[in-house]
Design a protein around this motif. Structure first.
Motif, mmCIF file in Angstrom:
data_model
loop_
_atom_site.group_PDB
_atom_site.id
_atom_site.type_symbol
_atom_site.label_atom_id
_atom_site.label_comp_id
_atom_site.label_asym_id
_atom_site.label_seq_id
_atom_site.Cartn_x
_atom_site.Cartn_y
_atom_site.Cartn_z
ATOM 1 N N GLU A 202 -7.999 8.296 -3.019
ATOM 2 C CA GLU A 202 -7.343 7.221 -2.289
ATOM 3 C C GLU A 202 -8.363 6.398 -1.502
ATOM 4 O O GLU A 202 -9.339 6.936 -0.978
ATOM 5 N N LEU A 203 -8.107 5.090 -1.459
ATOM 6 C CA LEU A 203 -9.027 4.172 -0.772
ATOM 7 C C LEU A 203 -8.229 3.020 -0.187
ATOM 8 O O LEU A 203 -7.391 2.434 -0.871
ATOM 9 N N ARG A 204 -8.475 2.702 1.071
ATOM 10 C CA ARG A 204 -7.812 1.542 1.684
ATOM 11 C C ARG A 204 -8.750 0.342 1.590
ATOM 12 O O ARG A 204 -9.915 0.427 1.965
ATOM 13 N N ILE A 205 -8.241 -0.757 1.070
ATOM 14 C CA ILE A 205 -9.059 -1.956 0.884
ATOM 15 C C ILE A 205 -8.386 -3.155 1.535
ATOM 16 O O ILE A 205 -7.161 -3.217 1.657
ATOM 17 N N SER A 206 -9.192 -4.124 1.926
ATOM 18 C CA SER A 206 -8.688 -5.348 2.547
ATOM 19 C C SER A 206 -8.188 -6.320 1.481
ATOM 20 O O SER A 206 -8.463 -6.163 0.283
#
Length: 218
Positions: A202-206
């Protein structure tokens, strides 16, 4: 035969025409070339005298048929050399643009044909951009920006909108590359940021990131 500078201007106009279909303004071209408007005006005059562009007052400049053909061949060589550098010499995809900027001006048509054949007639460069064939035809791919996907939707990463070294290094750092599946787990209505999953991570990106990744939905 045209100079390196003339070819660079033609290539820049070719790319800008996608955004400014009615004509590319002097200021837009100056910004793209990182030069003064007066220098652009001088070059447009030279290109017009060689029948490579058509300039209309208040509308801007557009490529002539000869100018478009020349620009596409420069783009073709640029992207073939990028592919060669990544696939055959193991360069990283963030290293090849500046080198290809030099190699794209080699005049030998035979070298370009043989390079294309040697590489197996690739359709796309390392950044996912289409490589025109010898006749100047581009393969068309159905793609959309990752930012356009909704929660629980997924697709395969097929290209980048921003091919700057900084962005490509960011993608490498986060193990995002062409051919990998990306699924949207969450999408914030406030700022467009996303929580994605790629290879079970999982990765949070703008929204800035998602607006620069092209996806092909399955």
């Amino acid at each position: 035969m045209f100079s390196f500078s003339e070819e660079n201007y033609l290539k820049a106009i070719f790319h800008l025409e996608k955004k400014y279909q009615a004509g590319v303004s002097t200021n837009a071209l100056a910004e793209e070339m990182e030069t003064k408007a007066s220098s652009v005006t001088d070059m447009i005059k030279k290109l017009s005298e060689k029948e490579l562009v058509v300039y209309k007052k208040y509308q801007g400049v557009k490529l002539s048929e000869l100018g478009k053909k020349t620009a596409i061949q420069v783009v073709r060589k640029h992207r073939l050399w990028e592919y060669f550098l990544v696939e055959k010499l193991d360069f990283n995809w963030d290293e090849v643009h500046d080198i290809a900027e030099q190699l794209e001006h080699i005049k030998s048509e035979k070298l370009t044909r043989e390079l294309d054949k040697f590489l197996g007639f690739p359709k796309r460069d390392p950044h996912g951009d289409p490589i025109p064939d010898a006749e100047g035809n581009f393969s068309v791919a159905n793609k959309m920006l990752l930012a356009e996907l909704d929660k629980e939707e997924k697709g395969i990463c097929v290209g980048v909108k921003d091919s700057s070294s900084e962005f490509l290094r960011f993608l490498d750092k986060n193990n995002i590359s062409l051919g990998k599946e990306i699924k949207v787990l969450e999408k914030e209505a406030f700022d467009g940021s996303m929580l994605i999953v790629i290879e079970e991570r999982e990765l949070r990106i703008s929204q800035l990131i998602s607006n620069n990744l092209y996806i092909k939905t399955q």
